[in-house]
Design a protein around this motif. Structure first.
Motif, PDB file in Angstrom:
ATOM      1  N   ALA A   1      16.219  -5.312 -12.025  1.00  0.00           N
ATOM      2  CA  ALA A   1      15.893  -4.966 -10.630  1.00  0.00           C
ATOM      3  C   ALA A   1      15.738  -3.459 -10.437  1.00  0.00           C
ATOM      4  N   TRP A   2      16.582  -2.653 -11.095  1.00  0.00           N
ATOM      5  CA  TRP A   2      16.512  -1.204 -10.909  1.00  0.00           C
ATOM      6  C   TRP A   2      15.177  -0.655 -11.383  1.00  0.00           C
ATOM      7  N   LEU A   3      14.627  -1.243 -12.460  1.00  0.00           N
ATOM      8  CA  LEU A   3      13.346  -0.774 -12.978  1.00  0.00           C
ATOM      9  C   LEU A   3      12.205  -1.189 -12.044  1.00  0.00           C
ATOM     10  N   GLN A   4      12.280  -2.397 -11.540  1.00  0.00           N
ATOM     11  CA  GLN A   4      11.286  -2.845 -10.563  1.00  0.00           C
ATOM     12  C   GLN A   4      11.330  -1.981  -9.310  1.00  0.00           C
ATOM     13  N   ASP A   5      12.551  -1.649  -8.868  1.00  0.00           N
ATOM     14  CA  ASP A   5      12.712  -0.796  -7.688  1.00  0.00           C
ATOM     15  C   ASP A   5      12.155   0.609  -7.940  1.00  0.00           C
ATOM     16  N   LEU A   6      12.423   1.150  -9.127  1.00  0.00           N
ATOM     17  CA  LEU A   6      11.902   2.471  -9.476  1.00  0.00           C
ATOM     18  C   LEU A   6      10.376   2.450  -9.521  1.00  0.00           C
ATOM     19  N   HIS A   7       9.822   1.407 -10.116  1.00  0.00           N
ATOM     20  CA  HIS A   7       8.369   1.262 -10.190  1.00  0.00           C
ATOM     21  C   HIS A   7       7.767   1.219  -8.786  1.00  0.00           C
ATOM     22  N   SER A   8       8.340   0.409  -7.920  1.00  0.00           N
ATOM     23  CA  SER A   8       7.842   0.290  -6.547  1.00  0.00           C
ATOM     24  C   SER A   8       7.990   1.599  -5.785  1.00  0.00           C
ATOM     25  N   ALA A   9       9.153   2.223  -5.904  1.00  0.00           N
ATOM     26  CA  ALA A   9       9.395   3.482  -5.187  1.00  0.00           C
ATOM     27  C   ALA A   9       8.417   4.559  -5.649  1.00  0.00           C
ATOM     28  N   ALA A  10       8.219   4.656  -6.958  1.00  0.00           N
ATOM     29  CA  ALA A  10       7.286   5.653  -7.492  1.00  0.00           C
ATOM     30  C   ALA A  10       5.861   5.369  -7.017  1.00  0.00           C
TER      31      ALA A  10
ATOM     32  N   LEU B   1      -9.100   4.164  -9.574  1.00  0.00           N
ATOM     33  CA  LEU B   1      -8.154   3.246 -10.216  1.00  0.00           C
ATOM     34  C   LEU B   1      -6.832   3.177  -9.465  1.00  0.00           C
ATOM     35  N   VAL B   2      -6.324   4.323  -9.031  1.00  0.00           N
ATOM     36  CA  VAL B   2      -5.043   4.351  -8.315  1.00  0.00           C
ATOM     37  C   VAL B   2      -5.159   3.629  -6.984  1.00  0.00           C
ATOM     38  N   VAL B   3      -6.217   3.896  -6.238  1.00  0.00           N
ATOM     39  CA  VAL B   3      -6.383   3.236  -4.933  1.00  0.00           C
ATOM     40  C   VAL B   3      -6.525   1.727  -5.116  1.00  0.00           C
ATOM     41  N   ILE B   4      -7.356   1.307  -6.058  1.00  0.00           N
ATOM     42  CA  ILE B   4      -7.540  -0.127  -6.297  1.00  0.00           C
ATOM     43  C   ILE B   4      -6.225  -0.761  -6.735  1.00  0.00           C
ATOM     44  N   ASP B   5      -5.508  -0.080  -7.630  1.00  0.00           N
ATOM     45  CA  ASP B   5      -4.257  -0.644  -8.140  1.00  0.00           C
ATOM     46  C   ASP B   5      -3.167  -0.687  -7.081  1.00  0.00           C
ATOM     47  N   LEU B   6      -3.163   0.273  -6.174  1.00  0.00           N
ATOM     48  CA  LEU B   6      -2.151   0.268  -5.120  1.00  0.00           C
ATOM     49  C   LEU B   6      -2.317  -0.923  -4.170  1.00  0.00           C
ATOM     50  N   VAL B   7      -3.546  -1.385  -4.001  1.00  0.00           N
ATOM     51  CA  VAL B   7      -3.771  -2.535  -3.112  1.00  0.00           C
ATOM     52  C   VAL B   7      -3.853  -3.856  -3.869  1.00  0.00           C
ATOM     53  N   ASN B   8      -3.867  -3.794  -5.198  1.00  0.00           N
ATOM     54  CA  ASN B   8      -3.947  -4.988  -6.026  1.00  0.00           C
ATOM     55  C   ASN B   8      -2.529  -5.496  -6.292  1.00  0.00           C
ATOM     56  N   GLU B   9      -2.234  -6.667  -5.808  1.00  0.00           N
ATOM     57  CA  GLU B   9      -0.883  -7.221  -5.966  1.00  0.00           C
ATOM     58  C   GLU B   9      -0.547  -7.408  -7.440  1.00  0.00           C
ATOM     59  N   ALA B  10       0.576  -6.859  -7.844  1.00  0.00           N
ATOM     60  CA  ALA B  10       0.965  -6.843  -9.254  1.00  0.00           C
ATOM     61  C   ALA B  10       1.064  -8.237  -9.862  1.00  0.00           C
TER      62      ALA B  10
ATOM     63  N   TRP C   1      -0.174  13.518 -11.358  1.00  0.00           N
ATOM     64  CA  TRP C   1      -0.186  13.122 -12.772  1.00  0.00           C
ATOM     65  C   TRP C   1       1.185  12.610 -13.193  1.00  0.00           C
ATOM     66  N   ALA C   2       2.229  13.323 -12.808  1.00  0.00           N
ATOM     67  CA  ALA C   2       3.583  12.905 -13.174  1.00  0.00           C
ATOM     68  C   ALA C   2       3.915  11.543 -12.575  1.00  0.00           C
ATOM     69  N   LEU C   3       3.549  11.337 -11.320  1.00  0.00           N
ATOM     70  CA  LEU C   3       3.833  10.048 -10.681  1.00  0.00           C
ATOM     71  C   LEU C   3       3.063   8.910 -11.338  1.00  0.00           C
ATOM     72  N   ILE C   4       1.824   9.154 -11.713  1.00  0.00           N
ATOM     73  CA  ILE C   4       1.054   8.116 -12.416  1.00  0.00           C
ATOM     74  C   ILE C   4       1.734   7.771 -13.732  1.00  0.00           C
TER      75      ILE C   4
ATOM     76  N   TYR D   1       5.028   3.904  -4.165  1.00  0.00           N
ATOM     77  CA  TYR D   1       4.947   4.293  -2.757  1.00  0.00           C
ATOM     78  C   TYR D   1       4.891   5.813  -2.596  1.00  0.00           C
ATOM     79  N   VAL D   2       5.642   6.527  -3.410  1.00  0.00           N
ATOM     80  CA  VAL D   2       5.581   7.996  -3.361  1.00  0.00           C
ATOM     81  C   VAL D   2       4.200   8.464  -3.810  1.00  0.00           C
ATOM     82  N   LEU D   3       3.644   7.823  -4.837  1.00  0.00           N
ATOM     83  CA  LEU D   3       2.290   8.137  -5.283  1.00  0.00           C
ATOM     84  C   LEU D   3       1.292   7.915  -4.146  1.00  0.00           C
ATOM     85  N   ALA D   4       1.397   6.787  -3.464  1.00  0.00           N
ATOM     86  CA  ALA D   4       0.487   6.505  -2.345  1.00  0.00           C
ATOM     87  C   ALA D   4       0.615   7.573  -1.262  1.00  0.00           C
TER      88      ALA D   4
END
Length: 176
Positions: free
Chosen positions: A122-131, A18-27, A100-103, A133-136
């Protein structure tokens, strides 16, 4: 030696997929990005709840105890004296907790973006994206760590997570 229950293995591989598929699936492309994220966090919650009651190596208390020994374990790796662990080695336990925490962070920030209160923040979108990328990055580090540890100790960790059974290789003995 039997180490991982069917539930632990199912959750592990399902969350990984799920994580791999979701990381490549455009939001923004479709709603599946959200659904896959919700499924991943639901499975993480199942795993955490299971870890509260499990009596084996998947027990959260056992993993936390292992993760607390990360510095001595890292030193033993550098000195090439690291033992083979039945369950998670300290770095593996720490990485599992980190993943688990990053998910949880990625899904929570993604969900919050749908709320009126945070819509367009924007800050929430940035946090979501940053998290995300760190997860990846952590997923890549996790895979490299599993392969390196498997080679170092001649223990097939991927096979162990498929079959649930772990066998020490190369005359190695297990640490607890």
């Amino acid at each position: 030696m039997r180490v991982w229950s069917p539930l632990v293995r199912f959750v592990h591989w399902s969350v990984a997929a799920l994580v791999v598929i979701d990381l490549v699936n455009e939001a923004g492309a479709n709603p599946w990005h959200r659904y896959l994220g919700y499924a991943a966090v639901a499975l993480v919650i199942v795993r955490l709840v299971w870890g509260l009651g499990d009596t084996g190596y998947a027990r959260l208390a056992v993993m936390a105890g292992s993760a607390r020994r990360v510095l001595p374990y890292a030193k033993s790796l550098i000195a090439r004296r690291a033992g083979v662990y039945i369950g998670h080695n300290p770095l593996g336990a720490l990485m599992a907790c980190m993943l688990w925490a990053l998910i949880l962070v990625v899904v929570t920030t993604g969900w919050a973006q749908q709320l009126d209160r945070f819509w367009g923040e924007a800050w929430l979108q940035d946090l979501h994206s940053a998290a995300a990328y760190v997860l990846a990055a952590c997923v890549v580090i996790h895979v490299i760590g599993v392969l390196a540890t498997s080679a170092l100790h001649r223990v097939n960790l991927v096979k162990a997570m498929i079959t649930g059974k772990k066998t020490p290789g190369g005359g190695a003995t297990f640490d607890s």
